[in-house]
Design a protein around this motif. Structure first.
Motif, short mmCIF file in Angstrom:
data_model
loop_
_atom_site.label_atom_id
_atom_site.label_comp_id
_atom_site.label_asym_id
_atom_site.label_seq_id
_atom_site.Cartn_x
_atom_site.Cartn_y
_atom_site.Cartn_z
N PRO A 69 -2.39 18.53 -19.85
CA PRO A 69 -2.10 19.30 -18.64
C PRO A 69 -3.26 19.24 -17.68
CG PRO A 69 -2.65 20.77 -20.46
CD PRO A 69 -2.58 19.38 -21.05
N GLY A 70 -2.93 19.25 -16.40
CA GLY A 70 -3.98 19.23 -15.39
C GLY A 70 -3.45 18.68 -14.07
N PRO A 71 -4.31 18.66 -13.06
CA PRO A 71 -3.85 18.19 -11.76
C PRO A 71 -3.60 16.70 -11.70
CG PRO A 71 -6.21 18.65 -11.71
CD PRO A 71 -5.70 19.12 -13.05
N SER A 72 -4.28 15.94 -12.57
CA SER A 72 -4.13 14.49 -12.53
C SER A 72 -2.88 14.08 -13.29
CB SER A 72 -5.36 13.82 -13.13
OG SER A 72 -5.51 14.20 -14.48
N ARG A 73 -2.39 12.90 -12.97
CA ARG A 73 -1.20 12.38 -13.63
C ARG A 73 -1.57 11.79 -14.97
NH1 ARG A 73 3.63 10.04 -10.53
NH2 ARG A 73 3.78 9.16 -12.61
N SER A 74 -0.56 11.62 -15.82
CA SER A 74 -0.76 11.00 -17.12
C SER A 74 -0.94 9.49 -16.93
CB SER A 74 0.44 11.28 -18.01
OG SER A 74 1.58 10.59 -17.50
N SER A 75 -1.16 8.80 -18.06
CA SER A 75 -1.30 7.35 -18.01
C SER A 75 0.02 6.65 -18.32
CB SER A 75 -2.38 6.89 -19.00
OG SER A 75 -3.65 7.35 -18.59
N LEU A 76 1.11 7.36 -18.19
CA LEU A 76 2.41 6.71 -18.36
C LEU A 76 2.57 5.64 -17.29
CD1 LEU A 76 4.69 9.80 -18.99
CD2 LEU A 76 4.33 7.91 -20.58
N PRO A 77 3.21 4.55 -17.63
CA PRO A 77 3.40 3.49 -16.63
C PRO A 77 4.23 4.00 -15.46
CG PRO A 77 4.71 3.07 -18.61
CD PRO A 77 3.78 4.18 -18.94
N ALA A 78 3.82 3.63 -14.26
CA ALA A 78 4.57 4.04 -13.08
C ALA A 78 5.95 3.42 -13.10
CB ALA A 78 3.82 3.62 -11.81
N PRO A 79 6.94 4.10 -12.50
CA PRO A 79 8.29 3.53 -12.48
C PRO A 79 8.29 2.15 -11.82
CG PRO A 79 8.33 5.80 -11.72
CD PRO A 79 6.90 5.40 -11.81
N SER A 80 9.01 1.24 -12.41
CA SER A 80 9.14 -0.08 -11.82
C SER A 80 10.07 -0.03 -10.61
CB SER A 80 9.69 -1.07 -12.85
OG SER A 80 11.02 -0.72 -13.20
N GLN A 81 10.09 -1.11 -9.85
CA GLN A 81 10.97 -1.16 -8.69
C GLN A 81 12.43 -1.06 -9.11
OE1 GLN A 81 9.75 -1.04 -5.61
NE2 GLN A 81 11.87 -0.78 -4.91
N VAL A 82 12.74 -1.65 -10.26
CA VAL A 82 14.12 -1.57 -10.76
C VAL A 82 14.47 -0.13 -11.11
CG1 VAL A 82 15.68 -2.28 -12.60
CG2 VAL A 82 14.11 -3.94 -11.57
N GLN A 83 13.53 0.57 -11.75
CA GLN A 83 13.79 1.97 -12.12
C GLN A 83 13.93 2.84 -10.88
OE1 GLN A 83 10.36 2.43 -14.63
NE2 GLN A 83 11.55 2.18 -16.52
N ARG A 84 13.06 2.64 -9.89
CA ARG A 84 13.18 3.41 -8.64
C ARG A 84 14.52 3.13 -7.96
NH1 ARG A 84 7.38 2.22 -7.86
NH2 ARG A 84 6.23 4.19 -8.02
N SER A 85 14.92 1.88 -7.98
CA SER A 85 16.20 1.52 -7.37
C SER A 85 17.35 2.19 -8.09
CB SER A 85 16.37 0.00 -7.39
OG SER A 85 17.63 -0.36 -6.87
N ARG A 86 17.24 2.29 -9.42
CA ARG A 86 18.30 2.94 -10.19
C ARG A 86 18.36 4.43 -9.87
NH1 ARG A 86 18.97 3.57 -16.74
NH2 ARG A 86 21.02 4.56 -16.65
N VAL A 87 17.18 5.06 -9.71
CA VAL A 87 17.16 6.48 -9.33
C VAL A 87 17.79 6.67 -7.95
CG1 VAL A 87 15.66 8.42 -8.74
CG2 VAL A 87 15.19 7.06 -10.79
N ASP A 88 17.42 5.82 -7.00
CA ASP A 88 18.01 5.92 -5.66
C ASP A 88 19.52 5.76 -5.70
OD1 ASP A 88 15.56 6.33 -4.52
OD2 ASP A 88 15.24 4.23 -3.97
#
Length: 520
Positions: free
Chosen positions: A329-348
Protein backbone atom coordinates in the motif's frame (compact mmCIF):
# COMPACT_ATOMS: atom_id res chain seq x y z
CA UNK A 1 -39.58 25.29 -9.65
CA UNK A 2 -42.32 25.72 -7.06
CA UNK A 3 -46.00 25.96 -7.89
CA UNK A 4 -47.97 28.67 -6.03
CA UNK A 5 -50.29 28.44 -4.19
CA UNK A 6 -51.91 25.06 -3.57
CA UNK A 7 -55.54 25.39 -4.56
CA UNK A 8 -56.11 22.39 -6.86
CA UNK A 9 -54.43 19.11 -5.93
CA UNK A 10 -54.74 17.29 -9.31
CA UNK A 11 -53.46 20.37 -11.12
CA UNK A 12 -50.67 20.82 -8.59
CA UNK A 13 -49.61 17.20 -9.12
CA UNK A 14 -49.53 17.68 -12.88
CA UNK A 15 -47.58 20.92 -12.75
CA UNK A 16 -45.14 19.64 -10.15
CA UNK A 17 -44.59 16.54 -12.28
CA UNK A 18 -43.87 18.76 -15.28
CA UNK A 19 -41.43 20.81 -13.21
CA UNK A 20 -39.73 17.59 -12.10
CA UNK A 21 -39.48 16.44 -15.73
CA UNK A 22 -37.97 19.78 -16.77
CA UNK A 23 -35.41 19.60 -13.98
CA UNK A 24 -34.50 16.03 -14.90
CA UNK A 25 -34.25 16.87 -18.59
CA UNK A 26 -31.80 19.72 -18.06
CA UNK A 27 -29.71 20.02 -21.21
CA UNK A 28 -30.37 16.44 -22.29
CA UNK A 29 -33.29 17.24 -24.59
CA UNK A 30 -33.77 19.86 -27.33
CA UNK A 31 -33.82 23.36 -25.87
CA UNK A 32 -37.10 24.55 -27.50
CA UNK A 33 -39.19 21.79 -25.88
CA UNK A 34 -37.50 22.12 -22.49
CA UNK A 35 -37.80 25.91 -22.53
CA UNK A 36 -41.47 25.69 -23.51
CA UNK A 37 -42.18 23.32 -20.62
CA UNK A 38 -40.25 25.51 -18.20
CA UNK A 39 -42.27 28.51 -19.41
CA UNK A 40 -45.50 26.62 -18.72
CA UNK A 41 -44.42 25.94 -15.15
CA UNK A 42 -43.43 29.55 -14.60
CA UNK A 43 -46.60 30.82 -16.25
CA UNK A 44 -48.70 28.53 -14.07
CA UNK A 45 -47.02 29.85 -10.96
CA UNK A 46 -47.69 33.41 -12.07
CA UNK A 47 -51.34 32.76 -12.98
CA UNK A 48 -51.99 30.95 -9.71
CA UNK A 49 -50.76 33.97 -7.81
CA UNK A 50 -53.23 36.30 -9.53
CA UNK A 51 -56.99 36.61 -9.25
CA UNK A 52 -58.68 33.24 -9.58
CA UNK A 53 -62.10 34.88 -9.36
CA UNK A 54 -61.68 36.31 -12.85
CA UNK A 55 -61.84 34.32 -16.08
CA UNK A 56 -59.91 35.71 -19.03
CA UNK A 57 -61.77 35.05 -22.29
CA UNK A 58 -59.98 35.99 -25.53
CA UNK A 59 -61.88 36.67 -28.75
CA UNK A 60 -59.53 35.71 -31.60
CA UNK A 61 -60.23 35.78 -35.30
CA UNK A 62 -59.22 36.82 -38.77
CA UNK A 63 -59.72 40.12 -40.51
CA UNK A 64 -63.41 40.66 -41.33
CA UNK A 65 -64.65 37.83 -39.12
CA UNK A 66 -66.71 40.25 -37.01
CA UNK A 67 -64.71 39.63 -33.85
CA UNK A 68 -64.72 43.26 -32.73
CA UNK A 69 -68.45 43.59 -33.50
CA UNK A 70 -69.10 40.56 -31.33
CA UNK A 71 -66.89 42.07 -28.61
CA UNK A 72 -69.04 45.25 -28.64
CA UNK A 73 -72.25 43.25 -28.63
CA UNK A 74 -71.18 41.18 -25.61
CA UNK A 75 -69.98 44.33 -23.85
CA UNK A 76 -73.27 46.10 -24.57
CA UNK A 77 -71.49 49.22 -25.83
CA UNK A 78 -69.21 50.39 -28.64
CA UNK A 79 -65.72 49.78 -27.25
CA UNK A 80 -63.88 48.46 -30.31
CA UNK A 81 -63.53 50.09 -33.70
CA UNK A 82 -65.17 47.87 -36.30
CA UNK A 83 -63.71 47.20 -39.76
CA UNK A 84 -64.35 44.72 -42.54
CA UNK A 85 -61.57 44.66 -45.14
CA UNK A 86 -58.58 45.65 -43.01
CA UNK A 87 -57.43 45.01 -39.45
CA UNK A 88 -58.64 47.66 -37.08
CA UNK A 89 -57.63 46.06 -33.76
CA UNK A 90 -53.96 46.98 -33.41
CA UNK A 91 -53.66 46.18 -29.70
CA UNK A 92 -55.72 44.06 -27.38
CA UNK A 93 -58.26 45.69 -25.13
CA UNK A 94 -60.24 44.33 -22.23
CA UNK A 95 -63.80 44.61 -21.01
CA UNK A 96 -63.93 43.75 -17.31
CA UNK A 97 -67.05 42.88 -15.36
CA UNK A 98 -66.31 43.64 -11.69
CA UNK A 99 -62.83 45.10 -12.11
CA UNK A 100 -61.93 44.83 -8.40
CA UNK A 101 -58.75 42.77 -8.10
CA UNK A 102 -58.28 42.43 -11.86
CA UNK A 103 -55.52 45.03 -12.12
CA UNK A 104 -52.53 42.75 -11.43
CA UNK A 105 -54.02 40.13 -13.75
CA UNK A 106 -54.35 42.63 -16.60
CA UNK A 107 -50.87 43.94 -15.89
CA UNK A 108 -49.56 40.41 -16.23
CA UNK A 109 -51.51 40.02 -19.47
CA UNK A 110 -50.00 43.26 -20.71
CA UNK A 111 -53.37 44.80 -21.69
CA UNK A 112 -53.36 48.54 -20.94
CA UNK A 113 -56.71 49.37 -22.60
CA UNK A 114 -59.36 48.42 -20.04
CA UNK A 115 -63.08 49.09 -19.79
CA UNK A 116 -64.95 48.52 -16.54
CA UNK A 117 -68.49 47.22 -16.98
CA UNK A 118 -71.32 46.39 -14.63
CA UNK A 119 -72.16 42.74 -14.01
CA UNK A 120 -73.36 40.27 -15.07
CA UNK A 121 -71.36 38.18 -15.83
CA UNK A 122 -69.35 39.04 -12.75
CA UNK A 123 -65.64 38.10 -13.01
CA UNK A 124 -65.44 38.02 -16.82
CA UNK A 125 -62.40 39.62 -18.46
CA UNK A 126 -63.15 39.73 -22.20
CA UNK A 127 -60.25 40.46 -24.53
CA UNK A 128 -60.51 41.68 -28.11
CA UNK A 129 -57.31 40.49 -29.79
CA UNK A 130 -55.69 41.77 -32.96
CA UNK A 131 -56.43 39.85 -36.17
CA UNK A 132 -54.30 36.72 -36.39
CA UNK A 133 -53.92 37.10 -40.17
CA UNK A 134 -52.82 40.73 -39.98
CA UNK A 135 -50.00 41.84 -42.28
CA UNK A 136 -48.44 43.53 -39.23
CA UNK A 137 -45.94 41.17 -37.54
CA UNK A 138 -46.57 42.85 -34.20
CA UNK A 139 -50.23 41.83 -34.40
CA UNK A 140 -49.18 38.20 -34.97
CA UNK A 141 -46.91 38.26 -31.94
CA UNK A 142 -49.58 39.86 -29.75
CA UNK A 143 -52.14 37.21 -30.73
CA UNK A 144 -49.65 34.40 -30.10
CA UNK A 145 -48.79 35.82 -26.67
CA UNK A 146 -52.32 36.33 -25.44
CA UNK A 147 -53.64 33.05 -26.85
CA UNK A 148 -51.00 31.45 -24.63
CA UNK A 149 -52.16 33.37 -21.53
CA UNK A 150 -55.98 33.44 -21.82
CA UNK A 151 -58.05 31.10 -19.67
CA UNK A 152 -60.65 30.51 -22.41
CA UNK A 153 -60.25 31.10 -26.16
CA UNK A 154 -63.17 31.90 -28.45
CA UNK A 155 -62.26 31.58 -32.13
CA UNK A 156 -64.51 33.75 -34.27
CA UNK A 157 -64.72 32.59 -37.90
CA UNK A 158 -66.90 33.52 -40.83
CA UNK A 159 -68.44 31.42 -43.63
CA UNK A 160 -65.78 32.52 -46.13
CA UNK A 161 -62.62 31.76 -44.10
CA UNK A 162 -63.54 29.15 -41.48
CA UNK A 163 -61.38 26.58 -43.33
CA UNK A 164 -58.37 28.90 -43.56
CA UNK A 165 -55.21 26.76 -43.32
CA UNK A 166 -53.39 29.42 -41.29
CA UNK A 167 -56.01 29.21 -38.54
CA UNK A 168 -56.07 25.43 -38.38
CA UNK A 169 -52.35 24.68 -38.81
CA UNK A 170 -50.94 27.55 -36.77
CA UNK A 171 -53.41 27.57 -33.91
CA UNK A 172 -56.19 24.98 -33.67
CA UNK A 173 -54.09 21.87 -34.29
CA UNK A 174 -51.69 22.98 -31.60
CA UNK A 175 -54.56 23.23 -29.11
CA UNK A 176 -55.63 19.59 -29.26
CA UNK A 177 -55.18 19.30 -25.48
CA UNK A 178 -57.24 22.49 -24.92
CA UNK A 179 -60.71 21.22 -25.86
CA UNK A 180 -62.12 22.24 -22.48
CA UNK A 181 -61.04 25.86 -22.90
CA UNK A 182 -61.82 26.32 -26.60
CA UNK A 183 -65.02 27.62 -28.23
CA UNK A 184 -65.61 28.19 -31.94
CA UNK A 185 -68.13 30.77 -33.10
CA UNK A 186 -69.34 30.88 -36.70
CA UNK A 187 -70.29 34.55 -37.18
CA UNK A 188 -72.32 36.16 -39.97
CA UNK A 189 -74.87 33.36 -40.19
CA UNK A 190 -77.39 36.00 -41.22
CA UNK A 191 -75.75 35.93 -44.68
CA UNK A 192 -76.62 32.23 -45.16
CA UNK A 193 -79.79 30.25 -45.53
CA UNK A 194 -80.60 27.97 -42.55
CA UNK A 195 -79.59 24.85 -44.55
CA UNK A 196 -76.30 26.49 -45.53
CA UNK A 197 -75.65 27.39 -41.90
CA UNK A 198 -76.12 23.74 -40.89
CA UNK A 199 -73.76 22.61 -43.65
CA UNK A 200 -71.10 25.15 -42.62
CA UNK A 201 -71.30 24.14 -38.98
CA UNK A 202 -71.10 20.43 -39.91
CA UNK A 203 -68.07 21.05 -42.12
CA UNK A 204 -66.49 23.15 -39.39
CA UNK A 205 -66.98 20.31 -36.91
CA UNK A 206 -65.34 17.93 -39.40
CA UNK A 207 -62.30 20.19 -39.64
CA UNK A 208 -62.11 20.49 -35.86
CA UNK A 209 -62.19 16.71 -35.55
CA UNK A 210 -59.24 16.55 -37.94
CA UNK A 211 -57.47 19.14 -35.79
CA UNK A 212 -57.84 16.89 -32.75
CA UNK A 213 -60.62 18.98 -31.21
CA UNK A 214 -63.70 16.74 -31.25
CA UNK A 215 -66.54 17.88 -29.04
CA UNK A 216 -65.49 21.54 -29.01
CA UNK A 217 -68.68 23.64 -28.93
CA UNK A 218 -69.49 25.34 -32.25
CA UNK A 219 -72.02 28.16 -32.01
CA UNK A 220 -73.64 30.01 -34.89
CA UNK A 221 -74.15 33.75 -34.26
CA UNK A 222 -74.78 36.98 -36.07
CA UNK A 223 -73.16 40.06 -34.59
CA UNK A 224 -75.28 42.18 -36.94
CA UNK A 225 -78.69 40.79 -35.97
CA UNK A 226 -77.85 39.41 -32.54
CA UNK A 227 -78.90 35.85 -33.45
CA UNK A 228 -77.20 33.25 -31.28
CA UNK A 229 -75.45 35.85 -29.12
CA UNK A 230 -77.55 35.05 -26.06
CA UNK A 231 -76.54 31.39 -26.35
CA UNK A 232 -72.89 32.46 -26.51
CA UNK A 233 -73.37 34.77 -23.55
CA UNK A 234 -74.95 31.93 -21.58
CA UNK A 235 -71.98 29.66 -22.28
CA UNK A 236 -69.55 32.35 -21.18
CA UNK A 237 -71.54 33.09 -18.03
CA UNK A 238 -71.60 29.39 -17.17
CA UNK A 239 -67.83 29.07 -17.66
CA UNK A 240 -67.18 32.22 -15.62
CA UNK A 241 -69.49 31.06 -12.83
CA UNK A 242 -67.59 27.78 -12.49
CA UNK A 243 -64.26 29.65 -12.17
CA UNK A 244 -62.41 26.55 -13.40
CA UNK A 245 -61.26 27.64 -16.85
CA UNK A 246 -57.94 28.87 -15.49
CA UNK A 247 -57.24 25.40 -14.00
CA UNK A 248 -58.34 23.60 -17.17
CA UNK A 249 -56.12 25.91 -19.21
CA UNK A 250 -53.06 25.28 -17.03
CA UNK A 251 -53.70 21.52 -17.05
CA UNK A 252 -53.95 21.56 -20.84
CA UNK A 253 -50.74 23.59 -21.08
CA UNK A 254 -48.96 21.11 -18.84
CA UNK A 255 -50.21 18.15 -20.87
CA UNK A 256 -49.18 19.82 -24.15
CA UNK A 257 -45.72 20.60 -22.83
CA UNK A 258 -45.41 17.03 -21.53
CA UNK A 259 -46.45 15.70 -24.94
CA UNK A 260 -43.72 17.78 -26.58
CA UNK A 261 -41.13 16.45 -24.13
CA UNK A 262 -42.42 12.91 -24.60
CA UNK A 263 -41.94 13.23 -28.35
CA UNK A 264 -38.23 13.70 -27.61
CA UNK A 265 -38.12 10.66 -25.32
CA UNK A 266 -38.26 7.01 -26.22
CA UNK A 267 -40.15 5.11 -23.55
CA UNK A 268 -38.81 3.46 -20.40
CA UNK A 269 -35.07 3.44 -19.72
CA UNK A 270 -33.13 0.44 -21.04
CA UNK A 271 -31.29 -1.98 -18.79
CA UNK A 272 -27.51 -2.05 -18.49
CA UNK A 273 -25.82 -5.12 -19.91
CA UNK A 274 -22.38 -5.23 -18.34
CA UNK A 275 -21.15 -7.80 -20.83
CA UNK A 276 -17.43 -8.46 -20.50
CA UNK A 277 -16.52 -5.21 -18.77
CA UNK A 278 -15.34 -6.89 -15.55
CA UNK A 279 -13.35 -9.48 -17.49
CA UNK A 280 -11.67 -6.80 -19.60
CA UNK A 281 -10.84 -4.71 -16.53
CA UNK A 282 -9.52 -7.76 -14.69
CA UNK A 283 -7.19 -8.62 -17.54
CA UNK A 284 -6.01 -5.02 -17.87
CA UNK A 285 -5.38 -4.86 -14.10
CA UNK A 286 -3.15 -7.94 -14.23
CA UNK A 287 -5.44 -10.18 -12.21
CA UNK A 288 -4.16 -13.39 -13.87
CA UNK A 289 -0.59 -12.37 -13.00
CA UNK A 290 -1.52 -11.62 -9.40
CA UNK A 291 -3.48 -14.86 -8.96
CA UNK A 292 -0.51 -16.85 -10.21
CA UNK A 293 1.83 -14.87 -7.97
CA UNK A 294 -0.42 -15.53 -4.95
CA UNK A 295 -0.24 -19.28 -5.56
CA UNK A 296 3.54 -19.22 -6.05
CA UNK A 297 4.05 -16.94 -3.06
CA UNK A 298 1.99 -19.23 -0.85
CA UNK A 299 4.06 -22.24 -1.84
CA UNK A 300 7.29 -20.27 -1.47
CA UNK A 301 6.43 -18.95 1.97
CA UNK A 302 5.08 -22.31 3.09
CA UNK A 303 8.40 -24.01 2.30
CA UNK A 304 10.24 -21.18 4.03
CA UNK A 305 8.05 -21.55 7.11
CA UNK A 306 7.74 -25.35 7.31
CA UNK A 307 10.85 -26.66 5.57
CA UNK A 308 14.03 -28.09 7.09
CA UNK A 309 15.20 -25.39 9.52
CA UNK A 310 18.82 -25.68 8.40
CA UNK A 311 17.96 -24.92 4.75
CA UNK A 312 15.21 -22.34 5.31
CA UNK A 313 17.63 -19.52 4.93
CA UNK A 314 18.42 -20.67 1.40
CA UNK A 315 14.71 -20.56 0.52
CA UNK A 316 14.44 -16.99 1.83
CA UNK A 317 17.21 -15.95 -0.53
CA UNK A 318 14.87 -16.58 -3.43
CA UNK A 319 12.65 -13.61 -4.44
CA UNK A 320 9.10 -13.65 -3.13
CA UNK A 321 6.67 -13.62 -6.12
CA UNK A 322 4.33 -11.09 -4.48
CA UNK A 323 7.05 -8.82 -3.16
CA UNK A 324 8.62 -8.84 -6.60
CA UNK A 325 5.41 -7.16 -7.85
CA UNK A 326 5.75 -4.44 -5.16
CA UNK A 327 2.21 -5.10 -4.00
CA UNK A 328 2.43 -2.77 -1.03
CA UNK A 329 0.00 0.00 0.00
CA UNK A 330 1.09 3.53 -0.69
CA UNK A 331 0.90 6.42 -3.12
CA UNK A 332 3.11 4.74 -5.69
CA UNK A 333 1.86 2.12 -8.12
CA UNK A 334 2.76 -1.54 -7.94
CA UNK A 335 5.18 -3.22 -10.32
CA UNK A 336 2.41 -5.00 -12.17
CA UNK A 337 2.89 -4.75 -15.91
CA UNK A 338 1.03 -1.83 -17.43
CA UNK A 339 -1.97 -2.74 -19.58
CA UNK A 340 -1.00 -3.50 -23.14
CA UNK A 341 -2.53 -1.67 -26.06
CA UNK A 342 -4.67 -4.72 -26.77
CA UNK A 343 -5.93 -4.78 -23.19
CA UNK A 344 -6.71 -1.04 -23.24
CA UNK A 345 -8.54 -1.51 -26.51
CA UNK A 346 -10.57 -4.33 -25.00
CA UNK A 347 -11.51 -2.13 -22.02
CA UNK A 348 -12.56 0.68 -24.37
CA UNK A 349 -14.64 -1.75 -26.39
CA UNK A 350 -16.31 -3.12 -23.25
CA UNK A 351 -17.18 0.38 -22.03
CA UNK A 352 -18.49 1.31 -25.46
CA UNK A 353 -20.62 -1.85 -25.65
CA UNK A 354 -22.00 -1.17 -22.18
CA UNK A 355 -22.87 2.41 -23.15
CA UNK A 356 -24.56 1.21 -26.34
CA UNK A 357 -26.70 -1.25 -24.41
CA UNK A 358 -27.59 1.45 -21.88
CA UNK A 359 -28.58 3.95 -24.58
CA UNK A 360 -30.70 1.69 -26.76
CA UNK A 361 -33.71 3.74 -27.76
CA UNK A 362 -32.77 6.85 -25.75
CA UNK A 363 -33.02 10.24 -27.46
CA UNK A 364 -29.62 11.22 -28.80
CA UNK A 365 -28.84 14.10 -26.38
CA UNK A 366 -29.60 11.80 -23.44
CA UNK A 367 -27.70 8.93 -25.06
CA UNK A 368 -24.71 11.24 -25.41
CA UNK A 369 -24.96 12.09 -21.70
CA UNK A 370 -24.93 8.38 -20.84
CA UNK A 371 -21.88 7.82 -23.03
CA UNK A 372 -20.09 10.73 -21.36
CA UNK A 373 -20.99 9.30 -17.94
CA UNK A 374 -19.59 5.89 -18.92
CA UNK A 375 -16.24 7.47 -19.80
CA UNK A 376 -16.13 10.13 -17.10
CA UNK A 377 -13.92 8.03 -14.80
CA UNK A 378 -11.65 6.38 -17.35
CA UNK A 379 -8.72 8.65 -16.49
CA UNK A 380 -8.75 7.27 -12.93
CA UNK A 381 -9.44 3.70 -13.96
CA UNK A 382 -5.87 2.35 -14.05
CA UNK A 383 -4.87 3.78 -10.66
CA UNK A 384 -8.13 2.59 -9.07
CA UNK A 385 -7.63 -0.90 -10.46
CA UNK A 386 -4.05 -0.99 -9.22
CA UNK A 387 -5.12 0.04 -5.70
CA UNK A 388 -7.90 -2.54 -5.68
CA UNK A 389 -5.53 -5.31 -6.81
CA UNK A 390 -2.83 -4.29 -4.33
CA UNK A 391 -5.21 -4.19 -1.37
CA UNK A 392 -6.82 -7.51 -2.26
CA UNK A 393 -3.49 -9.25 -2.90
CA UNK A 394 -2.13 -8.07 0.46
CA UNK A 395 -5.15 -9.49 2.26
CA UNK A 396 -4.42 -12.80 0.52
CA UNK A 397 -0.86 -13.01 1.95
CA UNK A 398 -1.87 -13.79 5.56
CA UNK A 399 0.13 -16.60 7.19
CA UNK A 400 -1.99 -19.67 8.09
CA UNK A 401 -1.66 -20.92 11.66
CA UNK A 402 -0.67 -24.45 10.67
CA UNK A 403 2.66 -23.10 9.46
CA UNK A 404 3.61 -22.43 13.08
CA UNK A 405 2.65 -25.95 14.12
CA UNK A 406 4.57 -27.48 11.25
CA UNK A 407 7.53 -25.21 11.90
CA UNK A 408 7.57 -26.20 15.57
CA UNK A 409 7.41 -29.86 14.56
CA UNK A 410 10.39 -29.34 12.25
CA UNK A 411 12.36 -27.75 15.06
CA UNK A 412 11.42 -30.67 17.31
CA UNK A 413 12.58 -33.13 14.65
CA UNK A 414 15.80 -31.19 14.27
CA UNK A 415 16.26 -31.17 18.03
CA UNK A 416 15.80 -34.99 18.11
CA UNK A 417 18.30 -35.40 15.30
CA UNK A 418 20.85 -33.17 17.00
CA UNK A 419 20.30 -34.92 20.33
CA UNK A 420 20.79 -38.32 18.71
CA UNK A 421 23.88 -37.13 16.87
CA UNK A 422 25.40 -35.68 20.02
CA UNK A 423 24.58 -38.82 22.00
CA UNK A 424 26.18 -41.06 19.39
CA UNK A 425 29.16 -38.74 19.20
CA UNK A 426 29.59 -39.02 22.97
CA UNK A 427 29.38 -42.81 22.80
CA UNK A 428 31.90 -42.86 19.98
CA UNK A 429 34.27 -40.68 21.95
CA UNK A 430 34.01 -42.91 25.03
CA UNK A 431 34.70 -45.97 22.93
CA UNK A 432 37.60 -44.25 21.19
CA UNK A 433 39.12 -43.32 24.54
CA UNK A 434 38.57 -46.89 25.91
CA UNK A 435 36.47 -45.51 28.69
CA UNK A 436 33.70 -47.50 30.26
CA UNK A 437 30.57 -47.17 28.15
CA UNK A 438 27.47 -46.22 30.09
CA UNK A 439 24.36 -48.30 29.58
CA UNK A 440 22.44 -47.17 26.47
CA UNK A 441 18.63 -47.49 26.45
CA UNK A 442 17.08 -49.09 23.43
CA UNK A 443 13.82 -49.04 21.59
CA UNK A 444 13.50 -52.71 20.93
CA UNK A 445 16.83 -53.70 19.45
CA UNK A 446 17.72 -50.12 18.32
CA UNK A 447 19.59 -47.79 20.66
CA UNK A 448 17.79 -44.58 21.41
CA UNK A 449 20.57 -42.34 20.08
CA UNK A 450 20.16 -44.00 16.70
CA UNK A 451 16.39 -43.74 16.96
CA UNK A 452 16.64 -40.02 17.67
CA UNK A 453 19.12 -39.42 14.84
CA UNK A 454 17.32 -41.39 12.17
CA UNK A 455 13.83 -40.58 13.46
CA UNK A 456 14.55 -36.85 13.54
CA UNK A 457 15.90 -36.94 9.97
CA UNK A 458 12.95 -39.03 8.72
CA UNK A 459 10.42 -36.89 10.55
CA UNK A 460 11.90 -33.72 9.09
CA UNK A 461 11.76 -35.10 5.55
CA UNK A 462 8.25 -36.45 6.04
CA UNK A 463 6.97 -33.19 7.55
CA UNK A 464 8.54 -31.23 4.70
CA UNK A 465 6.95 -33.47 2.07
CA UNK A 466 3.55 -33.34 3.73
CA UNK A 467 3.77 -29.57 4.12
CA UNK A 468 4.66 -29.16 0.45
CA UNK A 469 1.67 -31.28 -0.54
CA UNK A 470 -0.65 -29.32 1.76
CA UNK A 471 0.89 -26.04 0.54
CA UNK A 472 0.13 -26.92 -3.10
CA UNK A 473 -3.48 -27.71 -2.26
CA UNK A 474 -3.79 -24.58 -0.09
CA UNK A 475 -2.11 -22.47 -2.78
CA UNK A 476 -4.72 -23.50 -5.34
CA UNK A 477 -7.53 -22.76 -2.88
CA UNK A 478 -5.99 -19.42 -1.95
CA UNK A 479 -5.56 -18.57 -5.61
CA UNK A 480 -9.25 -19.30 -6.25
CA UNK A 481 -10.31 -17.19 -3.25
CA UNK A 482 -8.01 -14.41 -4.37
CA UNK A 483 -9.40 -14.57 -7.90
CA UNK A 484 -12.94 -14.21 -6.52
CA UNK A 485 -11.89 -11.36 -4.25
CA UNK A 486 -10.05 -9.62 -7.08
CA UNK A 487 -13.06 -9.93 -9.38
CA UNK A 488 -15.24 -8.46 -6.63
CA UNK A 489 -12.77 -5.59 -6.19
CA UNK A 490 -12.68 -5.04 -9.95
CA UNK A 491 -16.49 -5.02 -10.06
CA UNK A 492 -16.49 -2.41 -7.29
CA UNK A 493 -14.13 -0.23 -9.31
CA UNK A 494 -16.31 -0.72 -12.40
CA UNK A 495 -19.39 0.13 -10.35
CA UNK A 496 -17.85 3.31 -8.93
CA UNK A 497 -16.22 4.70 -12.07
CA UNK A 498 -18.39 3.35 -14.89
CA UNK A 499 -21.67 1.74 -13.85
CA UNK A 500 -22.75 4.17 -11.11
CA UNK A 501 -22.50 7.27 -13.37
CA UNK A 502 -24.40 5.42 -16.11
CA UNK A 503 -27.07 4.29 -13.65
CA UNK A 504 -27.36 7.85 -12.36
CA UNK A 505 -28.15 9.05 -15.89
CA UNK A 506 -30.62 6.22 -16.44
CA UNK A 507 -32.24 6.91 -13.06
CA UNK A 508 -32.55 10.53 -14.08
CA UNK A 509 -34.18 9.43 -17.32
CA UNK A 510 -36.51 7.12 -15.37
CA UNK A 511 -37.46 10.05 -13.12
CA UNK A 512 -38.10 12.09 -16.26
CA UNK A 513 -40.35 9.46 -17.85
CA UNK A 514 -42.32 8.87 -14.63
CA UNK A 515 -42.82 12.61 -14.20
CA UNK A 516 -43.98 12.86 -17.83
CA UNK A 517 -46.59 10.17 -17.27
CA UNK A 518 -47.94 12.09 -14.28
CA UNK A 519 -47.88 15.37 -16.18
CA UNK A 520 -49.71 13.87 -19.16
Amino acid sequence: MKILPRRDTPLDDRLEALAEAVTAAGDRLPEPEVSAARAVVERAGARRGLSLDHTVVALAGATGSGKSSLFNLLAGTELAEVGVTRPTTGAAQAAVWRPDGSGPLLDWLGVPRRHALAPPPEGLVLLDLPDHDSIDLGHHLEVDRLVTLADLIVWVVDPQKYADAALHERYLRRLARHREVTLVVLNQIDRLAPAAVARCIADLRRLLDQDGLPGVPVLGVSARTGAGVEALRAVLEERVARRRSWAARLAADAATAADALASCAAGPPPKIREGDLTAALAEAAGVPVVVEAVAKAHRHRSVAATGWPVTRGLRRLRPDPLRRLHLVPGPSRSSLPAPSQVQRSRVDTAIRNLAESATAGLPEPWAAAVRRAARAGTDDLEDALDRAVTTTALSASARPRWWRVAGAAQWAALAALVAGALWLTALFALDYLRLPEPPTPTAGETPWPTVLLLGGAAAGVLIALLCRLVARIAARRRARRTARALRAAIREVAETLVLAPVRAELDRYATFTRALERAR
